[in-house]
Design a protein around this motif. Sequence first.
Motif, PDB file in Angstrom:
ATOM      1  N   ASP A  84       0.836  -1.210   0.000  1.00 21.93           N
ATOM      2  CA  ASP A  84       0.000   0.000   0.000  1.00 21.93           C
ATOM      3  C   ASP A  84       0.867   1.256   0.000  1.00 21.93           C
ATOM      4  O   ASP A  84       0.599   2.223  -0.729  1.00 21.93           O
ATOM      5  CB  ASP A  84      -0.923   0.012   1.225  1.00 21.93           C
ATOM      6  CG  ASP A  84      -2.253  -0.674   0.959  1.00 21.93           C
ATOM      7  OD1 ASP A  84      -2.591  -0.864  -0.229  1.00 21.93           O
ATOM      8  OD2 ASP A  84      -2.947  -1.021   1.930  1.00 21.93           O
ATOM      9  N   ARG A  85       1.909   1.243   0.826  1.00 23.82           N
ATOM     10  CA  ARG A  85       2.776   2.418   0.893  1.00 23.82           C
ATOM     11  C   ARG A  85       3.565   2.584  -0.404  1.00 23.82           C
ATOM     12  O   ARG A  85       3.743   3.704  -0.883  1.00 23.82           O
ATOM     13  CB  ARG A  85       3.716   2.316   2.096  1.00 23.82           C
ATOM     14  CG  ARG A  85       4.492   3.601   2.336  1.00 23.82           C
ATOM     15  CD  ARG A  85       5.280   3.548   3.626  1.00 23.82           C
ATOM     16  NE  ARG A  85       4.438   3.618   4.801  1.00 23.82           N
ATOM     17  CZ  ARG A  85       4.878   3.496   6.049  1.00 23.82           C
ATOM     18  NH1 ARG A  85       6.174   3.280   6.260  1.00 23.82           N
ATOM     19  NH2 ARG A  85       4.065   3.565   7.072  1.00 23.82           N
ATOM     20  N   GLN A  86       4.041   1.480  -0.965  1.00 20.42           N
ATOM     21  CA  GLN A  86       4.724   1.560  -2.256  1.00 20.42           C
ATOM     22  C   GLN A  86       3.811   2.185  -3.308  1.00 20.42           C
ATOM     23  O   GLN A  86       4.229   3.062  -4.077  1.00 20.42           O
ATOM     24  CB  GLN A  86       5.143   0.163  -2.728  1.00 20.42           C
ATOM     25  CG  GLN A  86       6.328  -0.433  -2.009  1.00 20.42           C
ATOM     26  CD  GLN A  86       6.756  -1.744  -2.638  1.00 20.42           C
ATOM     27  OE1 GLN A  86       6.131  -2.237  -3.584  1.00 20.42           O
ATOM     28  NE2 GLN A  86       7.826  -2.326  -2.134  1.00 20.42           N
ATOM     29  N   TRP A  87       2.570   1.727  -3.318  1.00 18.79           N
ATOM     30  CA  TRP A  87       1.629   2.200  -4.328  1.00 18.79           C
ATOM     31  C   TRP A  87       1.365   3.705  -4.183  1.00 18.79           C
ATOM     32  O   TRP A  87       1.388   4.441  -5.182  1.00 18.79           O
ATOM     33  CB  TRP A  87       0.303   1.437  -4.230  1.00 18.79           C
ATOM     34  CG  TRP A  87      -0.724   1.989  -5.159  1.00 18.79           C
ATOM     35  CD1 TRP A  87      -0.887   1.702  -6.478  1.00 18.79           C
ATOM     36  CD2 TRP A  87      -1.719   2.980  -4.839  1.00 18.79           C
ATOM     37  NE1 TRP A  87      -1.917   2.446  -7.015  1.00 18.79           N
ATOM     38  CE2 TRP A  87      -2.439   3.234  -6.037  1.00 18.79           C
ATOM     39  CE3 TRP A  87      -2.063   3.662  -3.685  1.00 18.79           C
ATOM     40  CZ2 TRP A  87      -3.498   4.153  -6.074  1.00 18.79           C
ATOM     41  CZ3 TRP A  87      -3.101   4.578  -3.726  1.00 18.79           C
ATOM     42  CH2 TRP A  87      -3.811   4.811  -4.914  1.00 18.79           C
ATOM     43  N   ILE A  88       1.116   4.153  -2.976  1.00 21.33           N
ATOM     44  CA  ILE A  88       0.751   5.558  -2.803  1.00 21.33           C
ATOM     45  C   ILE A  88       1.941   6.471  -3.078  1.00 21.33           C
ATOM     46  O   ILE A  88       1.778   7.585  -3.590  1.00 21.33           O
ATOM     47  CB  ILE A  88       0.159   5.809  -1.393  1.00 21.33           C
ATOM     48  CG1 ILE A  88      -0.627   7.132  -1.404  1.00 21.33           C
ATOM     49  CG2 ILE A  88       1.220   5.828  -0.326  1.00 21.33           C
ATOM     50  CD1 ILE A  88      -1.497   7.320  -0.184  1.00 21.33           C
ATOM     51  N   ILE A  89       3.178   6.011  -2.814  1.00 21.73           N
ATOM     52  CA  ILE A  89       4.355   6.818  -3.159  1.00 21.73           C
ATOM     53  C   ILE A  89       4.473   6.918  -4.677  1.00 21.73           C
ATOM     54  O   ILE A  89       4.745   8.002  -5.219  1.00 21.73           O
ATOM     55  CB  ILE A  89       5.634   6.214  -2.545  1.00 21.73           C
ATOM     56  CG1 ILE A  89       5.601   6.354  -1.010  1.00 21.73           C
ATOM     57  CG2 ILE A  89       6.881   6.911  -3.104  1.00 21.73           C
ATOM     58  CD1 ILE A  89       6.734   5.640  -0.301  1.00 21.73           C
ATOM     59  N   ARG A  90       4.262   5.807  -5.368  1.00 22.29           N
ATOM     60  CA  ARG A  90       4.270   5.847  -6.838  1.00 22.29           C
ATOM     61  C   ARG A  90       3.210   6.826  -7.350  1.00 22.29           C
ATOM     62  O   ARG A  90       3.464   7.639  -8.241  1.00 22.29           O
ATOM     63  CB  ARG A  90       3.982   4.453  -7.408  1.00 22.29           C
ATOM     64  CG  ARG A  90       5.137   3.480  -7.395  1.00 22.29           C
ATOM     65  CD  ARG A  90       4.832   2.314  -8.316  1.00 22.29           C
ATOM     66  NE  ARG A  90       5.781   1.239  -8.179  1.00 22.29           N
ATOM     67  CZ  ARG A  90       5.576   0.153  -7.426  1.00 22.29           C
ATOM     68  NH1 ARG A  90       4.453   0.028  -6.747  1.00 22.29           N
ATOM     69  NH2 ARG A  90       6.486  -0.808  -7.368  1.00 22.29           N
TER      70      ARG A  90
END
Length: 447
Positions: free
Chosen positions: A54-60
């Motif tokens: 989830d955190r990877q996705w939102i940073i992207r």
Amino acid sequence: MFIIDKQTLADLNVTNSQCRDLFDLFDCTITLGGRDMLYSYFLEPLSAKSEILDRQWIIRFMQDVDITDILDKYMMQDLEQYLSLPLEPYSPTKTSYYLELVTANFLSADFKKRDLLIRRSIHEIAKIIDYLNVFLGAVNSQYPTRSVIVDYCNKIDRVLEDIDLGEFEKLLENKLSLELMIKYDYLFRNIKRNAIREVFTVLYQLDALYGVAQCTKGKHLVFPGIEDHDPGSDMIRIRGGYNLFLENPVKNDIEIESSGNLWYLTGANMTGKSTLLKTIGTCVYLAHLGFPVPADAMETVLFDGISATINLGDNISAGASHFFNEVLRVKHLAELLAEGKKMFVLMDELFKGTNHNDASEATLELISCLRGFDNSIFLLSSHITEISSFLKGKSAVMKHLGVKLDKHKGLIFTYELSDGVAEDKLGMWLLQRECVFEILRKAKSRQ
């Protein structure tokens, strides 16, 4: 909770007041709350694959949007001050408090100052709620399965429920009658105070992640693939891993298998052993933050914690020597392994606080004891090459960082990871090249 301690954070240069650290590299936050939120991320790595993804996705996602319109450092400071304003304890209702305040102090400077703060704060809180409602609502409609966005939207909805839309429009237009000011001041600072604080937390989280996205945008970083179960033989694969703090770093490929989860890394001083350990440790650490890592590609399993012993010192106040601190570090690791924790372990020049023979014996015994903890990874560096032949039978993978000796150019450090044991004897080579013994012989002959 992910296991990480102050020594490990210091060894990986996560937070260091003396020089630039990992936090500085990723900090492009705007608000103080966003900076505090980012700092908390660095102290609390994630253990669940879903949270990391989830955190990877939102940073992207944040790399391609602009939310700076709603991020105002000084506005948020004022709003935090506003939410902290108490109602007078003798006022049983919202109306009685303001009636008393108006009749008693209507012309006072303090009243006018507070009235201005209240009106401006109500307007700005309404703006934040409206902005986030529109922004997150659009994201949620496009990505309805993202739990982190759904959670954010729910927090916005908790503030908006039971609010009259017509009145809310007046708040956005900054057209507050005395009656509306009294009503929404009481509502925001009392009835919905906790809900609004949660909205502020959402804003700070977005600021923190937006800051990371902007800091890493265009840089040579990659989001690692995450496995939350044993994928087979490979535990960690890093292609082109490098150190973030070096201007022209040498890249190395790292592959650690479950059958070779204990490395014995040798090499002379200045060959880069500590830097390599920190590089690998930083990649694993950032992967557990959900952040991109300094590499061309990376895949890793998840761990319960990271333990690094690289720049360990004495503890004079506790009367503990360097060696005793090493013993305590190893004991703590042993207790974690005994509890079944899946650890990623870095040990640089372990047992250097005792004599050579003692250190050799202790290192051999430690490696023998670490055998069998197949779900953890142990990377040990050392100058002690004499025990290498004994380690081959103990499932230790021998790695080294070599150096080339050139009579004219001197030492050439490659910083490249290779298989096998370092055989270089730089001490004698340097002493002979600098003619140290020759100078002493000539001086002795003149006496």
